[in-house]
Design a protein around this motif. Structure first.
Motif, PDB file in Angstrom:
ATOM      1  N   THR A  87       0.833  -1.204   0.000  1.00 14.52           N
ATOM      2  CA  THR A  87       0.000   0.000   0.000  1.00 14.52           C
ATOM      3  C   THR A  87       0.869   1.255   0.000  1.00 14.52           C
ATOM      4  OG1 THR A  87      -0.281  -0.140   2.410  1.00 14.52           O
ATOM      5  CG2 THR A  87      -2.020  -1.092   1.039  1.00 14.52           C
ATOM      6  N   ALA A  88       1.997   1.243   0.696  1.00 18.33           N
ATOM      7  CA  ALA A  88       2.908   2.392   0.681  1.00 18.33           C
ATOM      8  C   ALA A  88       3.473   2.636  -0.713  1.00 18.33           C
ATOM      9  CB  ALA A  88       4.038   2.190   1.692  1.00 18.33           C
ATOM     10  N   ALA A  89       3.606   1.564  -1.507  1.00 19.04           N
ATOM     11  CA  ALA A  89       4.134   1.671  -2.866  1.00 19.04           C
ATOM     12  C   ALA A  89       3.040   2.008  -3.877  1.00 19.04           C
ATOM     13  CB  ALA A  89       4.827   0.371  -3.268  1.00 19.04           C
ATOM     14  N   GLY A  90       1.800   2.163  -3.410  1.00 11.79           N
ATOM     15  CA  GLY A  90       0.711   2.530  -4.300  1.00 11.79           C
ATOM     16  C   GLY A  90       0.020   1.372  -4.985  1.00 11.79           C
ATOM     17  N   VAL A  91       0.251   0.158  -4.528  1.00 13.04           N
ATOM     18  CA  VAL A  91      -0.409  -1.015  -5.102  1.00 13.04           C
ATOM     19  C   VAL A  91      -1.853  -1.063  -4.622  1.00 13.04           C
ATOM     20  CG1 VAL A  91      -0.418  -3.546  -5.176  1.00 13.04           C
ATOM     21  CG2 VAL A  91       1.756  -2.295  -5.257  1.00 13.04           C
ATOM     22  N   GLU A  92      -2.779  -1.323  -5.539  1.00 12.98           N
ATOM     23  CA  GLU A  92      -4.192  -1.438  -5.185  1.00 12.98           C
ATOM     24  C   GLU A  92      -4.437  -2.770  -4.493  1.00 12.98           C
ATOM     25  OE1 GLU A  92      -8.641  -1.832  -7.170  1.00 12.98           O
ATOM     26  OE2 GLU A  92      -6.917  -1.553  -8.495  1.00 12.98           O
ATOM     27  N   THR A  93      -4.797  -2.712  -3.221  1.00  7.69           N
ATOM     28  CA  THR A  93      -5.165  -3.921  -2.492  1.00  7.69           C
ATOM     29  C   THR A  93      -6.679  -3.919  -2.318  1.00  7.69           C
ATOM     30  OG1 THR A  93      -4.898  -2.876  -0.328  1.00  7.69           O
ATOM     31  CG2 THR A  93      -2.965  -4.005  -1.252  1.00  7.69           C
ATOM     32  N   LEU A  94      -7.223  -5.088  -2.086  1.00 10.91           N
ATOM     33  CA  LEU A  94      -8.669  -5.220  -1.887  1.00 10.91           C
ATOM     34  C   LEU A  94      -8.957  -5.370  -0.404  1.00 10.91           C
ATOM     35  CD1 LEU A  94      -9.473  -7.537  -4.913  1.00 10.91           C
ATOM     36  CD2 LEU A  94      -9.452  -5.053  -4.804  1.00 10.91           C
ATOM     37  N   GLY A  95      -8.358  -4.477   0.374  1.00  9.38           N
ATOM     38  CA  GLY A  95      -8.527  -4.488   1.818  1.00  9.38           C
ATOM     39  C   GLY A  95      -7.326  -5.077   2.516  1.00  9.38           C
ATOM     40  N   PRO A  96      -7.325  -4.979   3.829  1.00 11.14           N
ATOM     41  CA  PRO A  96      -6.214  -5.536   4.611  1.00 11.14           C
ATOM     42  C   PRO A  96      -6.259  -7.067   4.595  1.00 11.14           C
ATOM     43  CG  PRO A  96      -7.923  -4.716   6.062  1.00 11.14           C
ATOM     44  CD  PRO A  96      -8.336  -4.344   4.659  1.00 11.14           C
ATOM     45  N   PRO A  97      -5.209  -7.707   5.109  1.00 10.89           N
ATOM     46  CA  PRO A  97      -5.212  -9.171   5.168  1.00 10.89           C
ATOM     47  C   PRO A  97      -6.441  -9.691   5.917  1.00 10.89           C
ATOM     48  CG  PRO A  97      -3.039  -8.334   5.690  1.00 10.89           C
ATOM     49  CD  PRO A  97      -3.959  -7.147   5.625  1.00 10.89           C
ATOM     50  N   ARG A  98      -6.965 -10.788   5.388  1.00 10.77           N
ATOM     51  CA  ARG A  98      -8.112 -11.447   6.021  1.00 10.77           C
ATOM     52  C   ARG A  98      -7.641 -12.712   6.706  1.00 10.77           C
ATOM     53  NH1 ARG A  98     -12.946 -11.885   1.867  1.00 10.77           N
ATOM     54  NH2 ARG A  98     -13.547 -13.240   3.569  1.00 10.77           N
ATOM     55  N   LYS A  99      -8.074 -12.880   7.930  1.00 11.63           N
ATOM     56  CA  LYS A  99      -7.732 -14.081   8.690  1.00 11.63           C
ATOM     57  C   LYS A  99      -8.937 -15.007   8.689  1.00 11.63           C
ATOM     58  CE  LYS A  99      -4.395 -11.637  11.602  1.00 11.63           C
ATOM     59  NZ  LYS A  99      -3.980 -10.782  10.578  1.00 11.63           N
ATOM     60  N   GLU A 100      -8.695 -16.237   8.228  1.00 10.60           N
ATOM     61  CA  GLU A 100      -9.738 -17.258   8.153  1.00 10.60           C
ATOM     62  C   GLU A 100      -9.282 -18.482   8.941  1.00 10.60           C
ATOM     63  OE1 GLU A 100     -12.508 -16.500   6.650  1.00 10.60           O
ATOM     64  OE2 GLU A 100     -11.891 -14.779   5.454  1.00 10.60           O
ATOM     65  N   GLU A 101     -10.168 -19.445   9.097  1.00  5.24           N
ATOM     66  CA  GLU A 101      -9.814 -20.677   9.812  1.00  5.24           C
ATOM     67  C   GLU A 101      -8.656 -21.410   9.125  1.00  5.24           C
ATOM     68  OE1 GLU A 101     -13.044 -23.292  10.728  1.00  5.24           O
ATOM     69  OE2 GLU A 101     -14.349 -21.617  11.257  1.00  5.24           O
ATOM     70  N   TRP A 102      -8.601 -21.341   7.790  1.00  2.96           N
ATOM     71  CA  TRP A 102      -7.591 -22.073   7.019  1.00  2.96           C
ATOM     72  C   TRP A 102      -6.283 -21.313   6.897  1.00  2.96           C
ATOM     73  CZ3 TRP A 102      -6.257 -18.985   3.040  1.00  2.96           C
ATOM     74  CH2 TRP A 102      -7.198 -18.063   2.595  1.00  2.96           C
ATOM     75  N   GLY A 103      -6.264 -20.015   7.292  1.00  3.65           N
ATOM     76  CA  GLY A 103      -5.051 -19.207   7.181  1.00  3.65           C
ATOM     77  C   GLY A 103      -5.405 -17.774   6.841  1.00  3.65           C
ATOM     78  N   SER A 104      -4.430 -17.018   6.415  1.00 10.04           N
ATOM     79  CA  SER A 104      -4.642 -15.606   6.104  1.00 10.04           C
ATOM     80  C   SER A 104      -4.335 -15.337   4.640  1.00 10.04           C
ATOM     81  CB  SER A 104      -3.745 -14.727   6.973  1.00 10.04           C
ATOM     82  OG  SER A 104      -4.049 -14.907   8.333  1.00 10.04           O
ATOM     83  N   SER A 105      -4.992 -14.304   4.083  1.00  7.22           N
ATOM     84  CA  SER A 105      -4.756 -13.965   2.691  1.00  7.22           C
ATOM     85  C   SER A 105      -4.939 -12.473   2.470  1.00  7.22           C
ATOM     86  CB  SER A 105      -5.696 -14.747   1.773  1.00  7.22           C
ATOM     87  OG  SER A 105      -7.035 -14.361   1.999  1.00  7.22           O
ATOM     88  N   LEU A 106      -4.397 -12.028   1.346  1.00  4.60           N
ATOM     89  CA  LEU A 106      -4.448 -10.637   0.935  1.00  4.60           C
ATOM     90  C   LEU A 106      -4.626 -10.628  -0.577  1.00  4.60           C
ATOM     91  CD1 LEU A 106      -3.746  -7.544   1.220  1.00  4.60           C
ATOM     92  CD2 LEU A 106      -1.354  -8.234   1.093  1.00  4.60           C
ATOM     93  N   LEU A 107      -5.506  -9.783  -1.086  1.00  8.14           N
ATOM     94  CA  LEU A 107      -5.722  -9.669  -2.522  1.00  8.14           C
ATOM     95  C   LEU A 107      -5.202  -8.319  -3.008  1.00  8.14           C
ATOM     96  CD1 LEU A 107      -9.394 -10.994  -2.744  1.00  8.14           C
ATOM     97  CD2 LEU A 107      -7.312 -12.225  -3.365  1.00  8.14           C
ATOM     98  N   PHE A 108      -4.608  -8.325  -4.221  1.00 13.79           N
ATOM     99  CA  PHE A 108      -4.182  -7.079  -4.835  1.00 13.79           C
ATOM    100  C   PHE A 108      -4.358  -7.166  -6.339  1.00 13.79           C
ATOM    101  CE2 PHE A 108      -0.319  -9.553  -5.198  1.00 13.79           C
ATOM    102  CZ  PHE A 108       0.325  -9.097  -6.349  1.00 13.79           C
ATOM    103  N   ARG A 109      -4.323  -5.988  -6.987  1.00 19.23           N
ATOM    104  CA  ARG A 109      -4.479  -5.918  -8.438  1.00 19.23           C
ATOM    105  C   ARG A 109      -3.279  -5.241  -9.070  1.00 19.23           C
ATOM    106  NH1 ARG A 109     -10.317  -4.122  -7.911  1.00 19.23           N
ATOM    107  NH2 ARG A 109     -11.443  -6.059  -8.185  1.00 19.23           N
ATOM    108  N   ASP A 110      -2.974  -5.675 -10.290  1.00 20.17           N
ATOM    109  CA  ASP A 110      -1.950  -4.994 -11.080  1.00 20.17           C
ATOM    110  C   ASP A 110      -2.641  -3.953 -11.967  1.00 20.17           C
ATOM    111  OD1 ASP A 110      -2.973  -6.309 -13.343  1.00 20.17           O
ATOM    112  OD2 ASP A 110      -1.214  -7.565 -13.632  1.00 20.17           O
ATOM    113  N   PRO A 111      -1.894  -3.149 -12.718  1.00 20.01           N
ATOM    114  CA  PRO A 111      -2.507  -2.105 -13.541  1.00 20.01           C
ATOM    115  C   PRO A 111      -3.451  -2.618 -14.632  1.00 20.01           C
ATOM    116  CG  PRO A 111      -0.174  -1.675 -13.275  1.00 20.01           C
ATOM    117  CD  PRO A 111      -0.437  -3.035 -12.711  1.00 20.01           C
ATOM    118  N   ASP A 112      -3.341  -3.901 -14.995  1.00 20.15           N
ATOM    119  CA  ASP A 112      -4.230  -4.481 -16.001  1.00 20.15           C
ATOM    120  C   ASP A 112      -5.506  -5.039 -15.393  1.00 20.15           C
ATOM    121  OD1 ASP A 112      -2.985  -4.285 -18.688  1.00 20.15           O
ATOM    122  OD2 ASP A 112      -1.330  -5.287 -17.662  1.00 20.15           O
TER     123      ASP A 112
END
Length: 121
Positions: A87-112
């Motif tokens: 996020t500091a580098a300006g990357v579009e994320t789809l929210g902060p990391p999500r913690k689930e029973e199976w583990g944690s994840s984070l989604l992001f998008r590239d310019p395309d």
């Protein structure tokens, strides 16, 4: 015998824009950047310390793959730190990391508009 994954293709419309994103904002390094044909270059990137490479390339006729959810998952030891860095580098994320029973994840998008997941290992 198969010994690993050599590279995974990341479809892109604009190789220069994608190259700047993946190197300057995400931190990948250029392994090779050379002409492929009269329309595209063969650009291989690597994650520092990892063997798998990523190719910024879209085969002719496969342009419909650009801008969707990818079947590629990255992993990180520290998703919170990765989220902060992206996020500091300006990357579009789809929210902060999500913690689930199976583990944690984070989604992001590239310019395309390609969407990627980062999870804990």
């Amino acid at each position: 015998m198969i010994r690993g994954v050599k590279f995974v293709s990341i479809p892109t419309r604009d190789q220069d824009r994608a190259l700047a994103f993946w190197t300057e904002q995400v931190g990948f390094q250029v392994a090779t950047d050379q002409p492929f044909d009269d329309k595209q270059r063969w650009i291989e990137l690597r994650i520092p310390g990892a063997d798998t490479r990523f190719v910024l390339f879209t085969p002719t006729g496969h342009e419909d793959r650009i801008g969707g959810f990818t079947s590629l998952a990255f992993w990180s030891d520290d998703l919170d730190a990765t989220y902060a860095k992206l996020t500091a580098a300006g990357v579009e994320t789809l929210g902060p990391p999500r913690k689930e029973e199976w583990g944690s994840s984070l989604l992001f998008r590239d310019p395309d508009g390609n969407t990627f997941v980062i999870s804990t290992k």
